[in-house]
Enzyme design. Structure first.
Site, PDB file in Angstrom:
ATOM      1  N   ILE A 201      -7.696  10.051  10.365  1.00 53.60           N
ATOM      2  CA  ILE A 201      -6.452  10.620   9.852  1.00 53.60           C
ATOM      3  C   ILE A 201      -6.767  11.414   8.588  1.00 53.60           C
ATOM      4  O   ILE A 201      -7.634  11.024   7.792  1.00 53.60           O
ATOM      5  CB  ILE A 201      -5.421   9.507   9.551  1.00 53.60           C
ATOM      6  CG1 ILE A 201      -5.215   8.607  10.789  1.00 53.60           C
ATOM      7  CG2 ILE A 201      -4.089  10.128   9.116  1.00 53.60           C
ATOM      8  CD1 ILE A 201      -4.674   9.310  12.014  1.00 53.60           C
TER       9      ILE A 201
ATOM     10  N   TYR B  32     -14.933  -4.904   6.809  1.00 55.04           N
ATOM     11  CA  TYR B  32     -13.760  -4.087   7.134  1.00 55.04           C
ATOM     12  C   TYR B  32     -13.399  -4.226   8.607  1.00 55.04           C
ATOM     13  O   TYR B  32     -12.236  -4.464   8.951  1.00 55.04           O
ATOM     14  CB  TYR B  32     -14.033  -2.619   6.795  1.00 55.04           C
ATOM     15  CG  TYR B  32     -12.808  -1.738   6.979  1.00 55.04           C
ATOM     16  CD1 TYR B  32     -11.801  -1.725   6.021  1.00 55.04           C
ATOM     17  CD2 TYR B  32     -12.653  -0.944   8.112  1.00 55.04           C
ATOM     18  CE1 TYR B  32     -10.676  -0.929   6.183  1.00 55.04           C
ATOM     19  CE2 TYR B  32     -11.529  -0.152   8.285  1.00 55.04           C
ATOM     20  CZ  TYR B  32     -10.544  -0.148   7.323  1.00 55.04           C
ATOM     21  OH  TYR B  32      -9.424   0.625   7.492  1.00 55.04           O
TER      22      TYR B  32
ATOM     23  N   SER C 153      -6.950  -0.729  12.402  1.00 57.60           N
ATOM     24  CA  SER C 153      -7.804   0.452  12.445  1.00 57.60           C
ATOM     25  C   SER C 153      -8.521   0.534  13.784  1.00 57.60           C
ATOM     26  O   SER C 153      -8.759  -0.494  14.444  1.00 57.60           O
ATOM     27  CB  SER C 153      -8.850   0.377  11.323  1.00 57.60           C
ATOM     28  OG  SER C 153      -9.836   1.378  11.478  1.00 57.60           O
TER      29      SER C 153
ATOM     30  N   SER D 282       1.861   3.296  -2.318  1.00 58.63           N
ATOM     31  CA  SER D 282       1.764   4.291  -3.392  1.00 58.63           C
ATOM     32  C   SER D 282       1.010   5.552  -2.989  1.00 58.63           C
ATOM     33  O   SER D 282       1.059   6.555  -3.692  1.00 58.63           O
ATOM     34  CB  SER D 282       1.083   3.677  -4.622  1.00 58.63           C
ATOM     35  OG  SER D 282      -0.272   3.359  -4.342  1.00 58.63           O
ATOM     36  N   ARG D 283       0.286   5.510  -1.867  1.00 54.75           N
ATOM     37  CA  ARG D 283      -0.484   6.686  -1.452  1.00 54.75           C
ATOM     38  C   ARG D 283      -0.866   6.553   0.020  1.00 54.75           C
ATOM     39  O   ARG D 283      -0.628   5.528   0.657  1.00 54.75           O
ATOM     40  CB  ARG D 283      -1.736   6.853  -2.303  1.00 54.75           C
ATOM     41  CG  ARG D 283      -2.717   5.698  -2.215  1.00 54.75           C
ATOM     42  CD  ARG D 283      -3.936   5.953  -3.075  1.00 54.75           C
ATOM     43  NE  ARG D 283      -4.874   4.832  -3.021  1.00 54.75           N
ATOM     44  CZ  ARG D 283      -6.069   4.853  -3.610  1.00 54.75           C
ATOM     45  NH1 ARG D 283      -6.452   5.931  -4.290  1.00 54.75           N
ATOM     46  NH2 ARG D 283      -6.874   3.818  -3.533  1.00 54.75           N
TER      47      ARG D 283
ATOM     48  N   GLY E 264       0.824  -1.209   0.000  1.00 55.29           N
ATOM     49  CA  GLY E 264       0.000   0.000   0.000  1.00 55.29           C
ATOM     50  C   GLY E 264       0.853   1.250   0.000  1.00 55.29           C
ATOM     51  O   GLY E 264       0.445   2.305   0.488  1.00 55.29           O
TER      52      GLY E 264
ATOM     53  N   ASP F 146      -1.546  -7.795  -6.833  1.00 57.39           N
ATOM     54  CA  ASP F 146      -2.651  -7.973  -5.888  1.00 57.39           C
ATOM     55  C   ASP F 146      -2.165  -8.748  -4.675  1.00 57.39           C
ATOM     56  O   ASP F 146      -1.876  -9.941  -4.754  1.00 57.39           O
ATOM     57  CB  ASP F 146      -3.793  -8.707  -6.586  1.00 57.39           C
ATOM     58  CG  ASP F 146      -5.032  -8.832  -5.721  1.00 57.39           C
ATOM     59  OD1 ASP F 146      -4.999  -8.414  -4.547  1.00 57.39           O
ATOM     60  OD2 ASP F 146      -6.047  -9.360  -6.233  1.00 57.39           O
TER      61      ASP F 146
END
Length: 249
Positions: free
Chosen positions: A189, A156, A142, A15-16, A13, A63
């Protein structure tokens, strides 16, 4: 001070969002980076930012939900750098469909990326870390793993709770090999989703936080840096909350 000088870190993850913030923080402190994500263009942009900070960076696009992809990540890392010191599992997806309307494919996809992807990556790097008798793994969970959210899909929350349980399990079994495995549980965040909110919704979000502000990606990256370095060598199996006081665990 370069706290990660001569270290090699894999950031999924990367890339951003939080993953990119962590990669840039690690780069500033001397680490060489393997950046992993699905979008090759964004990966190339992130890698260029890492290199602009004077660090080495390679990318692997694919992936993380596919078990064989984690083996590819390890191979690329060892081919380029010859070692693996840190793994940050930050790749993730979220849906916001209520349980009775949630398509089964969405349930499985979130679990596959968030939980199974973390498992695949850990399982791929652990044999190498065990042989070298050292390593740091950081799993990005999270606040929703501990506190139900009014709009998140159950998949999630379940996937993030599973990451915490996986973190504890692996930390217990791999402590004997000097491998420290911890998790970070961010609250609100200031990433893409809050930035896209209208002013009223953003103010409701902010006012519910005891510190009266959203966290910044760099603050999560600071915690990841701590867990990746020798400063945290006697901490394993923990989940660190970063939420401005919305959940005091």
């Amino acid at each position: 001070m370069e706290l990660l000088k001569n270290k090699v870190a894999i950031v999924t993850g990367g890339s951003r969002g939080l993953g990119k913030a962590i990669a840039l923080k690690f780069a500033y402190h001397g680490a060489s980076l393997i950046l992993v994500a699905t979008n090759q263009d964004r990966l190339n942009q992130a890698a260029e930012e890492v290199r602009n900070r004077g660090a080495k960076a390679e990318i692997v696009a694919g992936d993380i939900a596919k078990p064989a992809f984690s083996e590819e990540i390890v191979k690329v890392t060892l081919d380029h750098f010859g070692q693996i010191d840190v793994l940050v599992n930050c790749a993730g997806v979220i849906t916001r469909t209520p349980v009775e309307k949630l398509p089964l494919e969405d349930w499985y996809r979130v679990i596959d990326v968030n939980l199974h992807g973390t498992f695949h990556a850990c399982r791929a790097v652990l044999p190498f870390m065990r042989r070298q008798a050292s390593g740091k793994i950081i799993n990005m969970t999270s606040q929703m793993a501990k506190l139900p959210h009014p709009s998140a899909s159950p998949s999630y929350e379940v996937s993030k709770a599973g990451q915490i349980a996986l973190t504890r399990h692996l930390a217990y079994h791999y402590a004997q090999y000097n491998i420290c495995i911890n998790a970070i549980a961010p609250g609100s965040i200031n990433t893409d989703l809050p930035k896209s909110m209208n002013p009223e919704a953003r103010e409701r979000l902010r006012s519910a936080i005891p510190l009266r502000r959203l966290g910044e990606p760099d603050e999560v990256a600071d915690c990841a840096l701590f867990l990746a370095t020798s400063l945290s060598d006697y901490i394993t199996g923990e989940t660190i909350d970063i939420n401005g006081g919305t959940l005091m665990d």
